[in-house]
Design a protein around this motif. Structure first.
Motif, PDB file in Angstrom:
ATOM      1  N   ASP A  51       0.828  -1.209   0.000  1.00 56.47           N
ATOM      2  CA  ASP A  51       0.000   0.000   0.000  1.00 56.47           C
ATOM      3  C   ASP A  51       0.860   1.255   0.000  1.00 56.47           C
ATOM      4  O   ASP A  51       0.564   2.229  -0.709  1.00 56.47           O
ATOM      5  N   ARG A  52       1.911   1.260   0.812  1.00 60.18           N
ATOM      6  CA  ARG A  52       2.802   2.411   0.882  1.00 60.18           C
ATOM      7  C   ARG A  52       3.553   2.595  -0.432  1.00 60.18           C
ATOM      8  O   ARG A  52       3.718   3.712  -0.926  1.00 60.18           O
ATOM      9  N   LEU A  53       4.000   1.496  -1.027  1.00 58.63           N
ATOM     10  CA  LEU A  53       4.723   1.556  -2.294  1.00 58.63           C
ATOM     11  C   LEU A  53       3.826   2.109  -3.396  1.00 58.63           C
ATOM     12  O   LEU A  53       4.245   2.956  -4.188  1.00 58.63           O
ATOM     13  N   ALA A  54       2.579   1.660  -3.436  1.00 59.40           N
ATOM     14  CA  ALA A  54       1.638   2.151  -4.443  1.00 59.40           C
ATOM     15  C   ALA A  54       1.382   3.647  -4.275  1.00 59.40           C
ATOM     16  O   ALA A  54       1.290   4.386  -5.263  1.00 59.40           O
ATOM     17  N   GLU A  55       1.282   4.087  -3.058  1.00 59.23           N
ATOM     18  CA  GLU A  55       1.049   5.511  -2.803  1.00 59.23           C
ATOM     19  C   GLU A  55       2.234   6.345  -3.278  1.00 59.23           C
ATOM     20  O   GLU A  55       2.061   7.398  -3.911  1.00 59.23           O
ATOM     21  N   LEU A  56       3.433   5.905  -2.985  1.00 59.71           N
ATOM     22  CA  LEU A  56       4.622   6.646  -3.384  1.00 59.71           C
ATOM     23  C   LEU A  56       4.778   6.712  -4.900  1.00 59.71           C
ATOM     24  O   LEU A  56       5.257   7.707  -5.449  1.00 59.71           O
ATOM     25  N   TYR A  71       2.806  -7.341  -6.954  1.00 54.56           N
ATOM     26  CA  TYR A  71       2.913  -6.705  -5.638  1.00 54.56           C
ATOM     27  C   TYR A  71       2.178  -5.364  -5.615  1.00 54.56           C
ATOM     28  O   TYR A  71       1.522  -5.028  -4.630  1.00 54.56           O
ATOM     29  N   VAL A  72       2.256  -4.597  -6.721  1.00 54.68           N
ATOM     30  CA  VAL A  72       1.577  -3.298  -6.811  1.00 54.68           C
ATOM     31  C   VAL A  72       1.009  -3.104  -8.225  1.00 54.68           C
ATOM     32  O   VAL A  72       1.429  -2.209  -8.956  1.00 54.68           O
TER      33      VAL A  72
END
Length: 275
Positions: A51-56, A71-72
């Protein structure tokens, strides 16, 4: 900033092109002056929760190497594949541009591909790009044929970023491997009862293509390659060559992964600082 229509538009334009040269030309300078993130499959990919990776990465062009896409999937614009460690991918969230490379004697795969590149049949190890260091010979301006890297990042990934005009590359999951072993660690190396059952069932299938089709439909990884232990050292050393080559092209290369075996000259960073 790139919206969710970016990769879909490229897929449409590539499909309308007549041949591999025209298809590849669709991508030329299509992201000039931008930053791209390349997600590879090393264990360090999990330094960020999905979730954090997708947001970034939501406003950045993202290249995913193989299983990193899963994963994303919501942020991946490009999916880079070869025959090895292949599996079926779910494109219901987002359809990336799928680039696939194959050698003449590769075993069968059954996925969707927008551009298919040819690789030489591996013979003499001296032919590997990481050993020959003939980086200028395989830009997409020079040829659509791909070198033997080894590895899709060296064969497609960095060359694609150069061809598309990116000014900077940030990698995550590019760990190269582990020394003195024939096992390549991945972020997804966890026991899976479903995978175990599917593999067991596949052994009853006599023909190789039918077996691979069964594994593909079952959603599990197939065409697992053999790893030559000394290739880890060769690829780690070549990372420094890539840094030098990309720098000479005016492209900034940084790595996020902690503990990766890439050359010490490549600056370490965090995604929060770059995006």
């Amino acid at each position: 900033m790139f919206d969710k229509g970016y990769s879909a538009d490229l897929v449409t334009r590539i499909a309308a092109a007549d041949d591999i040269t025209a298809k590849t030309q669709v991508l030329k300078n299509s992201a000039k002056g931008e930053t791209c993130v390349i997600l590879a499959c090393g264990p360090s990919l999990r330094e960020y929760e999905s979730d954090r990776l997708a947001e970034l990465c939501k406003d950045t062009v993202v290249f995913a190497v193989k299983q990193a896409f899963a994963y994303v999937p919501e942020v991946c614009d490009f999916l880079l594949l070869n025959t090895w460690n292949y599996q079926k991918y779910d494109f219901s969230i987002r359809r990336p541009v799928v680039l696939y490379e194959r050698a003449p004697k590769d075993p069968p795969v059954f996925g969707e591909h927008d551009i298919i590149f040819d690789l030489p049949q591996p013979t003499d190890l001296s032919q590997q790009l990481a050993r020959s260091k003939r980086y200028d010979d395989y830009t997409f301006e020079t040829s659509a044929a791909r070198p033997w890297g080894p590895g899709v990042l060296y064969e497609i990934g960095f060359y694609l970023a150069h061809f598309m005009g990116f000014k900077s590359i940030v990698t995550l999951g590019w760990d190269v491997g582990a020394k003195n072993t024939s096992v390549m660690p991945h972020f997804y190396d966890r026991p899976s009862p479903q995978r175990t059952r599917t593999l067991a069932q596949s052994r009853r299938i006599r023909t190789f293509p039918a077996r691979n089709q069964f594994l593909h439909d079952g959603g599990v990884l197939y065409n697992k390659p053999r790893i030559i232990p000394e290739e880890v050292d060769i690829c780690a050393a070549a990372s420094g060559d890539w840094f030098d080559w990309l720098t000479a092209q005016g492209i900034d290369l940084k790595i996020v992964s902690q503990g990766a075996m890439v050359d010490e000259r490549i600056p370490r960073t965090r995604l929060e600082y770059e995006l």
